[in-house]
Design a protein around this motif. Structure first.
Motif, PDB file in Angstrom:
ATOM      1  N   GLU A 193      18.662  -9.354  13.037  1.00 19.12           N
ATOM      2  CA  GLU A 193      19.067 -10.146  11.860  1.00 19.12           C
ATOM      3  C   GLU A 193      17.858 -10.881  11.266  1.00 19.12           C
ATOM      4  N   LYS A 194      17.026 -11.408  12.155  1.00 20.89           N
ATOM      5  CA  LYS A 194      15.821 -12.114  11.686  1.00 20.89           C
ATOM      6  C   LYS A 194      14.871 -11.119  11.010  1.00 20.89           C
ATOM      7  N   ALA A 195      14.767  -9.919  11.593  1.00 26.85           N
ATOM      8  CA  ALA A 195      13.903  -8.890  10.990  1.00 26.85           C
ATOM      9  C   ALA A 195      14.405  -8.501   9.607  1.00 26.85           C
ATOM     10  N   GLN A 196      15.720  -8.477   9.442  1.00 26.75           N
ATOM     11  CA  GLN A 196      16.306  -8.086   8.156  1.00 26.75           C
ATOM     12  C   GLN A 196      15.873  -9.048   7.047  1.00 26.75           C
ATOM     13  N   VAL A 197      15.856 -10.333   7.374  1.00 28.01           N
ATOM     14  CA  VAL A 197      15.474 -11.335   6.364  1.00 28.01           C
ATOM     15  C   VAL A 197      14.047 -11.074   5.875  1.00 28.01           C
ATOM     16  N   THR A 198      13.130 -10.829   6.823  1.00 23.91           N
ATOM     17  CA  THR A 198      11.734 -10.578   6.434  1.00 23.91           C
ATOM     18  C   THR A 198      11.611  -9.252   5.695  1.00 23.91           C
ATOM     19  N   ALA A 199      12.317  -8.226   6.191  1.00 24.06           N
ATOM     20  CA  ALA A 199      12.232  -6.909   5.540  1.00 24.06           C
ATOM     21  C   ALA A 199      12.697  -6.998   4.093  1.00 24.06           C
ATOM     22  N   GLU A 200      13.786  -7.731   3.859  1.00 25.49           N
ATOM     23  CA  GLU A 200      14.300  -7.850   2.481  1.00 25.49           C
ATOM     24  C   GLU A 200      13.328  -8.637   1.608  1.00 25.49           C
ATOM     25  N   GLU A 201      12.719  -9.661   2.177  1.00 27.10           N
ATOM     26  CA  GLU A 201      11.754 -10.458   1.403  1.00 27.10           C
ATOM     27  C   GLU A 201      10.557  -9.610   0.976  1.00 27.10           C
ATOM     28  N   LEU A 202      10.106  -8.726   1.883  1.00 30.11           N
ATOM     29  CA  LEU A 202       8.890  -7.936   1.609  1.00 30.11           C
ATOM     30  C   LEU A 202       9.185  -6.600   0.918  1.00 30.11           C
ATOM     31  N   GLY A 203      10.469  -6.219   0.892  1.00 32.02           N
ATOM     32  CA  GLY A 203      10.793  -4.887   0.370  1.00 32.02           C
ATOM     33  C   GLY A 203      10.402  -3.789   1.345  1.00 32.02           C
ATOM     34  N   ALA A 204      10.412  -4.115   2.648  1.00 33.88           N
ATOM     35  CA  ALA A 204      10.077  -3.116   3.677  1.00 33.88           C
ATOM     36  C   ALA A 204      11.203  -2.105   3.807  1.00 33.88           C
ATOM     37  N   ALA A 205      10.860  -0.900   4.284  1.00 35.04           N
ATOM     38  CA  ALA A 205      11.840   0.190   4.350  1.00 35.04           C
ATOM     39  C   ALA A 205      12.916  -0.062   5.394  1.00 35.04           C
ATOM     40  N   GLY A 206      12.579  -0.787   6.474  1.00 39.20           N
ATOM     41  CA  GLY A 206      13.563  -0.951   7.533  1.00 39.20           C
ATOM     42  C   GLY A 206      13.317  -2.173   8.394  1.00 39.20           C
ATOM     43  N   TYR A 207      14.245  -2.396   9.293  1.00 43.30           N
ATOM     44  CA  TYR A 207      14.134  -3.509  10.249  1.00 43.30           C
ATOM     45  C   TYR A 207      14.920  -3.106  11.487  1.00 43.30           C
ATOM     46  N   ALA A 208      14.547  -3.678  12.625  1.00 46.74           N
ATOM     47  CA  ALA A 208      15.235  -3.345  13.874  1.00 46.74           C
ATOM     48  C   ALA A 208      14.774  -4.297  14.962  1.00 46.74           C
ATOM     49  N   ALA A 209      15.515  -4.314  16.066  1.00 48.33           N
ATOM     50  CA  ALA A 209      15.027  -5.010  17.257  1.00 48.33           C
ATOM     51  C   ALA A 209      13.768  -4.292  17.731  1.00 48.33           C
ATOM     52  N   ASN A 210      12.869  -5.038  18.383  1.00 50.86           N
ATOM     53  CA  ASN A 210      11.516  -4.528  18.657  1.00 50.86           C
ATOM     54  C   ASN A 210      11.482  -3.131  19.284  1.00 50.86           C
ATOM     55  N   ALA A 211      12.280  -2.892  20.317  1.00 46.21           N
ATOM     56  CA  ALA A 211      12.205  -1.599  21.015  1.00 46.21           C
ATOM     57  C   ALA A 211      12.598  -0.454  20.081  1.00 46.21           C
ATOM     58  N   ALA A 270       0.827  -1.219   0.000  1.00 52.22           N
ATOM     59  CA  ALA A 270       0.000   0.000   0.000  1.00 52.22           C
ATOM     60  C   ALA A 270       0.861   1.268   0.000  1.00 52.22           C
ATOM     61  N   GLY A 271       2.183   1.101   0.118  1.00 53.20           N
ATOM     62  CA  GLY A 271       3.080   2.249   0.010  1.00 53.20           C
ATOM     63  C   GLY A 271       3.528   2.848   1.331  1.00 53.20           C
ATOM     64  N   HIS A 272       3.238   2.193   2.449  1.00 50.06           N
ATOM     65  CA  HIS A 272       3.651   2.725   3.754  1.00 50.06           C
ATOM     66  C   HIS A 272       5.135   2.443   4.018  1.00 50.06           C
ATOM     67  N   ASP A 273       5.671   3.249   4.905  1.00 50.36           N
ATOM     68  CA  ASP A 273       7.065   3.122   5.335  1.00 50.36           C
ATOM     69  C   ASP A 273       7.080   2.120   6.495  1.00 50.36           C
ATOM     70  N   VAL A 274       7.378   0.851   6.189  1.00 52.30           N
ATOM     71  CA  VAL A 274       7.201  -0.230   7.163  1.00 52.30           C
ATOM     72  C   VAL A 274       8.550  -0.677   7.730  1.00 52.30           C
ATOM     73  N   THR A 275       8.603  -0.778   9.052  1.00 53.17           N
ATOM     74  CA  THR A 275       9.778  -1.325   9.729  1.00 53.17           C
ATOM     75  C   THR A 275       9.391  -2.654  10.372  1.00 53.17           C
ATOM     76  N   ILE A 276      10.148  -3.702  10.056  1.00 51.64           N
ATOM     77  CA  ILE A 276       9.913  -5.012  10.661  1.00 51.64           C
ATOM     78  C   ILE A 276      10.657  -5.077  11.987  1.00 51.64           C
TER      79      ILE A 276
END
Ligand SMILES: NC(=O)c1ccc[n+]([C@@H]2O[C@H](COP(=O)([O-])OP(=O)(O)OC[C@H]3O[C@@H](n4cnc5c(N)ncnc54)[C@H](OP(=O)(O)O)[C@@H]3O)[C@@H](O)[C@H]2O)c1
Length: 216
Positions: free
Chosen positions: A36-54, A24-30
């Motif tokens: 590292e686990k978030a990075q894998v999902t972010a790259e798969e989805l083309g999400a803008a970012g990834y980080a540890a939860n906090a 939908a075009g949102h700026d999504v952070t996983i």
């Protein structure tokens, strides 16, 4: 477009929600317990970012929490002081394995009330997405399901209702946070229906709502 963190975004529901928000075009952070686990999902989805939860929960417009009920409290405690003015969307269904086809709401009344207790009175808390199957979200097909959205904060509720059409869903206001118990309970019935009628992710539709948003 909004900046949105999906906490537990590597999981079934979180990844499905994130996929549709990215589309939908949102700026999504996983968010994940592991960046590292978030990075894998972010790259798969083309999400803008990834980080540890906090870190993922900091500085966002919307923070969507998609973790198992057993880790809801610890996760909300972790992000509580990070979310600031964001709308926090809790998706938790308080299933009690192994009897997940039985409604077994907690003594507080609902996972929503537990979330309110964990977050305190000042966080803009919404609950939603209890009745949508993760595997339908994690696809490109249309989803035959309404999304009930609950909050005591009318503006915050509207924010989440308005996110839904871009995700291919109809969002409907279900009223106050206390009403979340009804949608949480319905999930056990949907799981029961999946088994009884061999359904591939049963959903819910409300009828005769002439002034509600159109089904996308
Ligand atoms: N699945 C559905 O169709 C569906 C539908 C409606 C609502 N829900 C609700 O959505 C929530 C997530 O469901 P799900 O099926 O997506 O669950 P899941 O895939 O089992 O878990 C989601 C994520 O939660 C994180 N997590 C797991 N254990 C944790 C712990 N002890 N502490 C902190 N984080 C932990 C994991 O992320 P990391 O390992 O990356 O940290 C995991 O990827 C649940 O409350 C569920 O009731 C699910």
């Amino acid at each position: 477009m909004a900046s949105i963190a999906v906490i537990g975004g590597t999981g079934a529901l979180g990844k499905g929600i994130a996929r549709r928000l990215v589309k939908a075009g949102h700026d999504v952070t996983i968010g994940s317990r592991s960046a590292e686990k978030a990075q894998v999902t972010a790259e798969e989805l083309g999400a803008a970012g990834y980080a540890a939860n906090a870190d993922a929960a900091s500085g966002k417009d919307v923070v969507i929490v998609t973790v198992p009920h057993s880790s809801q409290g610890d996760t909300l405690a972790l992000i509580k002081d990070k979310v600031g003015d964001a709308v926090v969307v809790d998706t938790t269904v308080p299933l009690v394995p192994p009897k997940v086809m039985r409604v077994q709401l907690p003594s507080e009344g609902s996972a929503a009330m537990q979330a309110r207790a964990h977050l305190g009175p000042d966080v803009k808390l919404v609950t939603a997405f209890h009745n949508v199957s993760a595997h339908h979200l994690d696809s490109d097909h249309a989803i035959d399901c309404d999304v009930l959205v609950f909050s005591d904060d009318i503006e915050a509720r509207k924010t989440v209702v308005d996110l839904c059409p871009g995700m291919g869903l109809r969002g409907l206001s279900g009223g106050s946070l206390g009403n979340s118990a009804a949608a949480e309970a319905l999930t056990s019935i949907l799981i029961y229906m999946n088994k009884t009628y061999k359904a591939d992710g049963a959903g819910i539709r409300f009828t005769n709502l002439t002034e509600a948003p159109a089904i996308p």
